[in-house]
Design a protein around this motif. Structure first.
Motif, mmCIF file in Angstrom:
data_model
loop_
_atom_site.group_PDB
_atom_site.id
_atom_site.type_symbol
_atom_site.label_atom_id
_atom_site.label_comp_id
_atom_site.label_asym_id
_atom_site.label_seq_id
_atom_site.Cartn_x
_atom_site.Cartn_y
_atom_site.Cartn_z
ATOM 1 N N GLY A 54 0.776 -1.235 0.000
ATOM 2 C CA GLY A 54 0.000 0.000 0.000
ATOM 3 C C GLY A 54 0.805 1.281 0.000
ATOM 4 O O GLY A 54 0.238 2.355 0.173
ATOM 5 N N THR A 153 -6.735 4.869 -0.561
ATOM 6 C CA THR A 153 -6.041 3.615 -0.248
ATOM 7 C C THR A 153 -6.608 2.433 -1.036
ATOM 8 O O THR A 153 -7.091 1.450 -0.479
ATOM 9 C CB THR A 153 -6.072 3.315 1.276
ATOM 10 N N ARG A 167 -6.731 -1.564 4.589
ATOM 11 C CA ARG A 167 -7.915 -0.737 4.838
ATOM 12 C C ARG A 167 -8.755 -1.306 5.982
ATOM 13 O O ARG A 167 -9.329 -0.560 6.761
ATOM 14 C CB ARG A 167 -8.789 -0.630 3.582
#
Length: 170
Positions: A54, A153, A167
């Motif tokens: 990420g 995200t 997340r």
């Protein structure tokens, strides 16, 4: 027996650029964003370097447009905009047939600069606009290739959501 043929993607035939749904450029040179993962070092028989889930570097796109016009002005206005790029490419199939395939890229972006305008009598004015991109989505023949959205995200490549777990814990 395995299929030994891949469809051959040929030349780009044409492209168009839209800002918020309005045509601003045709047949321009476009460099879509590279997605560069931030890496981290791990101690494992020395050092092992791998991408961090990420985390990516800032994305940037560039459009080289011929002419100084309202389309160029729209590109450099200092506000967030949705840029849509459409292009057509030739595809050669195993049976020898050729088909035109449509592709699209969507970017949420802001200009990083107003280019120095090229003015040279007898030559076209080529001006490169560099854009900071926060959301980037590509479709090839109607199928999503990737969606990268830094502000929300999201990192989906080939239908796989690589930051779903990240997340879920935030």
């Amino acid at each position: 027996m395995a299929n030994l043929w891949l469809d051959l993607k040929g030349p780009i035939l044409a492209d168009t650029v839209y800002i918020n749904g309005v045509l601003v450029a045709k047949d321009v040179t476009i460099t879509l964003p590279a997605v560069t993962h931030v890496t981290a070092d791990y101690k494992a028989m020395g050092t092992y370097t791998a991408p961090m889930t990420g985390q990516i570097e800032g994305m940037e796109a560039a459009i080289t447009k011929i002419g100084i016009d309202k389309g160029l002005r729209s590109m450099v206005q200092l506000e967030s905009k949705t840029l849509e790029v459409r292009w057509a490419q030739d595809v050669k199939y195993a049976d020898g047939s050729t088909k035109t395939e449509g592709c699209k890229a969507f970017m949420r972006c802001v200009p990083k600069l107003i280019p120095g305008l090229s003015v040279d009598p007898g030559n076209p004015s080529e001006n490169e606009v560099t854009l900071a991109v926060s959301r980037y989505q590509v479709f090839v023949a109607g199928e999503e290739f990737c969606l990268i959205d830094q502000l929300n995200t999201i990192m989906r490549i080939g239908g796989v959501d690589y930051v779903k777990d990240l997340r879920s814990v935030l």
